[in-house]
Scaffold this active site. Structure first.
Site, PDB file in Angstrom:
ATOM      1  CE  LYS A  21      -4.003  -1.667   2.669  1.00  0.00           C
ATOM      2  NZ  LYS A  21      -5.029  -1.519   1.618  1.00  0.00           N
TER       3      LYS A  21
ATOM      4  NE  ARG B   9     -11.386  -9.265  -2.096  1.00  0.00           N
ATOM      5  CZ  ARG B   9     -11.713  -8.381  -3.032  1.00  0.00           C
ATOM      6  NH1 ARG B   9     -12.016  -8.782  -4.249  1.00  0.00           N
ATOM      7  NH2 ARG B   9     -11.729  -7.092  -2.749  1.00  0.00           N
TER       8      ARG B   9
END
Ligand code: BES
Ligand code: MN
Ligand code: ZN
Length: 491
Positions: free
Chosen positions: A274, A348
């Site tokens: 990130k 997820r």
């Protein structure tokens, strides 16, 4: 924090909040009582000098004797009041009075809530006041050398305290505790809050509340075939943990529900690292796990008649020589394969195995709560939680209760068309589906890993952690959806 209920004459606090409606001459019982105590100072200020008119969130502080400070607070126009607004007002008032040792709130007789006029009672107000007051008072002072002393008692007064109000007071108090617990855990550094640390806390909770606890280490996770989850954690020196707590009521449970909380203790993004700005608050990527651990404590303390399973796949998403990589193909617990095209879509993947695990629990409903997608922030912002799932009746029921719990939700679709976005040539699916419809594709991805036909997914990426305060909650962790889920489980 202490929570009291008392008759008006027994008021024990050194501060009190009196509500008035805008341009309305009706005085509440507490107002009349304090007015007398103050030699009509209150009514002089409000109804003669009209210092405030009762507009929403208008307040005036009046010291009526050496010990007691009264905050008169405007509820706004009677026909425009909502539960959310009451919650915002109570939080704001509590914050204004946070240097007082104790604060009293009143239950007023004629709530005329525009959102729910028919079924809003003093009992509902009781839940709202206890949770909202503690929201307003919340601060994380652990690491401040200069600590302020804060209010430690919240009192509700009413001359007609029923058993129902007392029961709702309990619910409000335990809900507020669950929120405070979760916020503290999110605020703590990721340096300390590792998977192991949370697992330890889970074990402590189990002990305190007499819950069944299953805590799996890395090898045991491997034995359970949760290889997708394991891949996400493999780049970190902090080993993954999988936790499962079970609360069972004394009698046959009315229903059985599994709650899954996303538990990434730090999300650096993995090899798809990130940018610095986005990484800044990623210690909050375990907000879901913190929430479900808060909730099970409330449910156990309230001796609910449901069976509750709380599950979290805990790990850290880091870059390192051992980290999982783009192009890796992972096999989840149910045998489905996932091609990793972005290591930052890690939540997820961990949830996939947690959902498969819940297939074996024989529960009526599965609900996951996760800081899952940046896309939900683009769609709904920071004050609305995304709700997705495969059972419209369940979603409708939940959204109604969330609204009554002063929390905003909006449903996002899961449609079969989304399948194409995640199409892979090498595996059953990719883990991301491009920039478009990011929250929905994540939802579609998750739907592949549960057999439940009452599965619901709450995307709290926008709402779990605030950079800027809103009308109710200060910046930082919010404990979002904890109130709603507790009320949903109890309903
Ligand atoms: N934990 C993040 C989602 C998130 C973003 C939470 C902002 C709170 C605030 C999640 O793991 C993530 O990185 N999602 C990616 C998915 C993308 C790569 C498909 C995102 O939303 O950018
Ligand atoms: Mn991520
Ligand atoms: Zn994440």
């Amino acid at each position: 924090m202490r929570f009291l209920t008392n008759k008006i004459e027994q008021i024990s606090s050194n501060s009190a909040v009196c509500f008035i409606y805008e341009n309305d001459q009706n005085k509440s019982d507490l107002f009349n009582y304090l007015d007398k105590l103050s030699n009509n100072e209150l009514s002089k200020q409000i109804y003669d000098y009209r210092v405030i008119k009762g507009k929403f969130q208008e307040t005036i502080k009046i010291a009526i004797n050496e010990t007691l400070v009264v905050l008169v607070a405007g509820l706004g126009k009677k026909e425009e009041l909502t539960r959310k607004k009451l919650s915002q007002l109570v939080a704001g008032c509590a914050r204004q009075l946070r240097n007082r040792q104790s604060i009293t709130f009143e239950l007023i007789d004629n709530y005329a809530f525009s959102d729910c006029a028919q079924n809003f009672s003093k009992s509902d107000a009781t839940r709202i006041i206890y949770t909202a007051a503690r929201i307003g008072l919340y601060e994380f002072q652990k690491y401040l050398s200069d600590k302020k002393t804060m209010t430690d008692t919240i009192e509700i007064v009413d001359n007609n305290l029923t058993k129902e109000i007392e029961q709702n007071a309990q619910i409000g108090a335990y809900s507020s505790f669950a929120m405070k617990f979760a916020k503290d855990l999110v605020n703590e550094s990721a340096q300390i809050v590792t998977p192991d640390y949370i697992a330890q806390i889970a074990a402590d909770i189990a002990k305190e509340h007499n819950l069944e606890a299953k805590i799996f280490n890395k090898n045991e996770i491997k034995e359970l075939n949760m290889n997708a989850f394991l891949a996400v954690g493999q780049g970190s020196v902090n080993e993954p943990k999988f936790i499962h707590l079970i609360y069972k009521p004394k009698t046959t449970p009315r229903k059985k529900i599994a709650l899954i909380g996303k538990g990434i203790t730090f999300d650096a993004g993995g090899m798809n690292i990130k940018p610095a700005q986005s990484m800044l608050t990623m210690k909050s990527d375990m907000s879901g796990a913190a929430s479900v651990l808060g909730i099970i404590q409330a449910i156990a303390s309230l001796k609910s008649d449901i069976e509750l399973h709380v599950v979290s796949a805990l790990c850290e998403n880091m870059t390192s020589g051992s980290a999982y990589k783009q192009g890796d193909i992972l096999v989840a617990m149910n045998g489905k394969t996932i091609e990793v095209d972005n290591t930052d879509a890690e939540g997820r993947i961990t949830l996939a195995d947690a959902l498969c695990y819940c297939d074996k629990l024989n529960v009526d409903e599965v609900i996951d709560i996760a800081t899952l997608t940046g896309a939900v922030i683009v769609s709904l912002g920071h004050n609305i939680t995304g709700v997705l799932g495969n059972n419209q009746e369940q979603i409708d029921r939940f959204q109604k209760i969330a609204g009554q719990s002063c929390e905003n939700t909006w449903q996002m679709p899961i449609l079969d068309e989304l399948k194409d976005n995640l199409k892979s040539e090498l595996a059953d699916m990719k883990n991301t589906g491009g920039r478009n419809a990011g929250t929905s594709t994540a939802g579609w991805f998750l739907s592949n890993f549960t057999k439940s036909n009452s599965w619901m997914h709450l995307d709290i990426a926008g709402t779990a952690y605030l950079d800027k305060s809103n009308k109710e909650t200060l910046f930082g962790p919010t404990g979002v959806m904890i109130r709603s889920l507790i009320n949903y489980l109890l309903a």
